[in-house]
Scaffold this motif. Structure first.
Motif, mmCIF file in Angstrom:
data_model
loop_
_atom_site.group_PDB
_atom_site.id
_atom_site.type_symbol
_atom_site.label_atom_id
_atom_site.label_comp_id
_atom_site.label_asym_id
_atom_site.label_seq_id
_atom_site.Cartn_x
_atom_site.Cartn_y
_atom_site.Cartn_z
ATOM 1 N N ASP A 34 0.826 -1.198 0.000
ATOM 2 C CA ASP A 34 0.000 0.000 0.000
ATOM 3 C C ASP A 34 0.862 1.251 0.000
ATOM 4 N N LEU A 35 2.182 1.060 0.028
ATOM 5 C CA LEU A 35 3.066 2.220 0.081
ATOM 6 C C LEU A 35 3.809 2.403 -1.226
ATOM 7 N N SER A 36 4.059 3.645 -1.547
ATOM 8 C CA SER A 36 4.830 3.945 -2.742
ATOM 9 C C SER A 36 6.320 3.889 -2.414
ATOM 10 N N TRP A 37 7.118 3.931 -3.470
ATOM 11 C CA TRP A 37 8.556 3.872 -3.307
ATOM 12 C C TRP A 37 9.057 5.062 -2.486
ATOM 13 N N SER A 38 8.554 6.248 -2.784
ATOM 14 C CA SER A 38 8.966 7.439 -2.040
ATOM 15 C C SER A 38 8.664 7.280 -0.558
ATOM 16 N N GLN A 39 7.507 6.711 -0.278
ATOM 17 C CA GLN A 39 7.098 6.576 1.118
ATOM 18 C C GLN A 39 7.989 5.590 1.860
ATOM 19 N N VAL A 40 8.317 4.491 1.198
ATOM 20 C CA VAL A 40 9.233 3.524 1.797
ATOM 21 C C VAL A 40 10.583 4.178 2.077
ATOM 22 N N THR A 41 11.003 5.013 1.135
ATOM 23 C CA THR A 41 12.286 5.700 1.286
ATOM 24 C C THR A 41 12.274 6.636 2.484
ATOM 25 N N VAL A 42 11.162 7.345 2.649
ATOM 26 C CA VAL A 42 11.059 8.260 3.789
ATOM 27 C C VAL A 42 11.128 7.480 5.098
ATOM 28 N N GLN A 66 5.956 20.725 -0.006
ATOM 29 C CA GLN A 66 4.571 20.333 -0.315
ATOM 30 C C GLN A 66 4.485 18.881 -0.756
ATOM 31 N N SER A 67 5.462 18.470 -1.570
ATOM 32 C CA SER A 67 5.472 17.095 -2.056
ATOM 33 C C SER A 67 5.714 16.134 -0.900
ATOM 34 N N MET A 68 6.659 16.497 -0.060
ATOM 35 C CA MET A 68 6.935 15.648 1.096
ATOM 36 C C MET A 68 5.716 15.589 2.007
ATOM 37 N N GLY A 69 5.039 16.720 2.168
ATOM 38 C CA GLY A 69 3.855 16.770 3.005
ATOM 39 C C GLY A 69 2.797 15.777 2.569
ATOM 40 N N ALA A 70 2.627 15.638 1.268
ATOM 41 C CA ALA A 70 1.638 14.687 0.743
ATOM 42 C C ALA A 70 2.009 13.266 1.144
ATOM 43 N N ASN A 71 3.293 12.940 1.020
ATOM 44 C CA ASN A 71 3.741 11.606 1.404
ATOM 45 C C ASN A 71 3.538 11.350 2.894
ATOM 46 N N ILE A 72 3.881 12.357 3.693
ATOM 47 C CA ILE A 72 3.750 12.219 5.143
ATOM 48 C C ILE A 72 2.288 12.008 5.538
ATOM 49 N N THR A 73 1.397 12.721 4.870
ATOM 50 C CA THR A 73 -0.036 12.569 5.160
ATOM 51 C C THR A 73 -0.473 11.119 5.025
ATOM 52 N N VAL A 74 -0.017 10.488 3.948
ATOM 53 C CA VAL A 74 -0.353 9.073 3.736
ATOM 54 C C VAL A 74 0.216 8.207 4.853
ATOM 55 N N LEU A 75 1.467 8.445 5.175
ATOM 56 C CA LEU A 75 2.133 7.628 6.197
ATOM 57 C C LEU A 75 1.484 7.807 7.574
ATOM 58 N N GLU A 76 1.026 9.031 7.852
ATOM 59 C CA GLU A 76 0.349 9.264 9.127
ATOM 60 C C GLU A 76 -1.000 8.541 9.155
ATOM 61 N N ALA A 77 -1.683 8.585 8.011
ATOM 62 C CA ALA A 77 -2.992 7.934 7.926
ATOM 63 C C ALA A 77 -2.855 6.426 8.107
ATOM 64 N N THR A 78 -1.735 5.883 7.658
ATOM 65 C CA THR A 78 -1.509 4.444 7.773
ATOM 66 C C THR A 78 -1.005 4.074 9.169
ATOM 67 N N GLY A 79 -0.649 5.068 9.958
ATOM 68 C CA GLY A 79 -0.192 4.799 11.310
ATOM 69 C C GLY A 79 1.270 4.404 11.401
ATOM 70 N N LEU A 80 2.023 4.660 10.334
ATOM 71 C CA LEU A 80 3.438 4.286 10.325
ATOM 72 C C LEU A 80 4.312 5.442 10.801
ATOM 73 N N VAL A 81 3.760 6.631 10.768
ATOM 74 C CA VAL A 81 4.497 7.812 11.200
ATOM 75 C C VAL A 81 3.566 8.632 12.077
ATOM 76 N N SER A 96 8.152 11.123 13.572
ATOM 77 C CA SER A 96 8.972 9.944 13.842
ATOM 78 C C SER A 96 8.172 8.693 13.497
ATOM 79 N N ILE A 97 8.890 7.609 13.252
ATOM 80 C CA ILE A 97 8.193 6.376 12.912
ATOM 81 C C ILE A 97 7.646 5.755 14.190
ATOM 82 N N THR A 98 6.499 5.127 14.073
ATOM 83 C CA THR A 98 5.848 4.524 15.232
ATOM 84 C C THR A 98 6.472 3.163 15.533
ATOM 85 N N PRO A 99 6.295 2.672 16.759
ATOM 86 C CA PRO A 99 6.773 1.318 17.098
ATOM 87 C C PRO A 99 6.234 0.281 16.127
#
Lengths: 145, 145
Positions: A34-42, A66-81, A96-99
């Motif tokens: 469910d994650l993109s390459w950019s998101q995995v990289t972050v 702005q571009s990074m913000g979009a990626n972070i939004t996804v990661l926060e929604a997934t509970g990974l960040v 920060s990344i979650t446990p």
DNA sequence: TATTGTTATACTCTATAACTATA
DNA sequence: TATAGTTATAGAGTATAACAATA
């Protein structure tokens, strides 16, 4: 051997070609989840370098906030960040990344789910793996220039 | 030294991070002209390997024929690539770079207009350039796997 | 006023699906 | 029927511009 003094003219072409292929391959392989390459990289960066703000991450990755913000939004929604406000500066949010994420990263590595890790192990000899690791700083310098 | 037996677990992350940066840098730098990075790459391949069909190019680059077709359309419109029908198979179109394109490639290289070429020369020592060239086949094998 | 972050919009690249033409 | 190529549509990723909140 090694008499070639400067194939340098061919190097950029070769590099462009192989980077293109590799990028498409990586995108293809990472998108299965469910994650993109950019998101995995972050996530990898946050794990390696510790918590950071959106702006810091964007600078480090060479993209716009702005571009990074979009990626972070996804990661926060997934509970990974997760983000917490900086007590010293109310404008900033420390990410920060979650446990859960840390666990997930370890687990997927242990299960050899990372396509790239798997490819490196399967297709490259230990010496070649070392050579590749040695080339990474060179690529970094090119990216920074 | 060299006692590290397998930092391999860190390698994929590092590689992903540096590739991401490098890709964005390349896109940024190539887009200043009228051609995209993919298009420049296709020209480089046609120059290196000679004429080819859309399908062949797509396979070589690891992308779908439709995607390659879009790029070729642009290159034909710009007059950098021209296609002639295959006399043996009416379905196929043999694509090759035009004399104009070949001249343009030579000229821009002579003028050091290629950002990547310039970066490689400016930021890497001759030995490092050699090391980078040596790493390209490794990246190719990863992309092929 | 400068900086962090967000929202809205547009562009580039590639993918999937459906179609035509040739073998 | 299989293959080469085209057209139409959709999606991901990033960029630019305009805005709100804090320093």
């Amino acid at each position: 051997m090694d008499e070639q003094k400067s194939d340098i003219s061919a190097l950029p072409s070769e590099l462009r070609i192989v980077l293109g292929r590799l990028i498409r391959r990586l995108r293809e392989q990472t998108n299965t989840g469910d994650l993109s390459w950019s998101q995995v990289t972050v996530l990898a960066r946050l794990e390696r370098d510790g918590p950071a703000t959106v702006t810091t991450l964007a600078k480090a990755e060479g993209m716009r906030p702005q571009s990074m913000g979009a990626n972070i939004t996804v990661l926060e929604a997934t509970g990974l960040v997760c983000g917490s406000p900086d007590p010293n500066d109310g404008r900033q949010t420390i990410l920060s990344i979650t446990p859960v994420c840390r666990e997930w990263l370890l687990a997927s590595r242990a299960a050899r789910e990372d396509w790239l890790l798997h490819a490196i192990e399967a297709k490259l000899s230990p010496q070649e793996q070392k050579d590749l690791a040695g080339a990474i700083p060179l690529l970094q310098r090119l990216a920074d220039s």
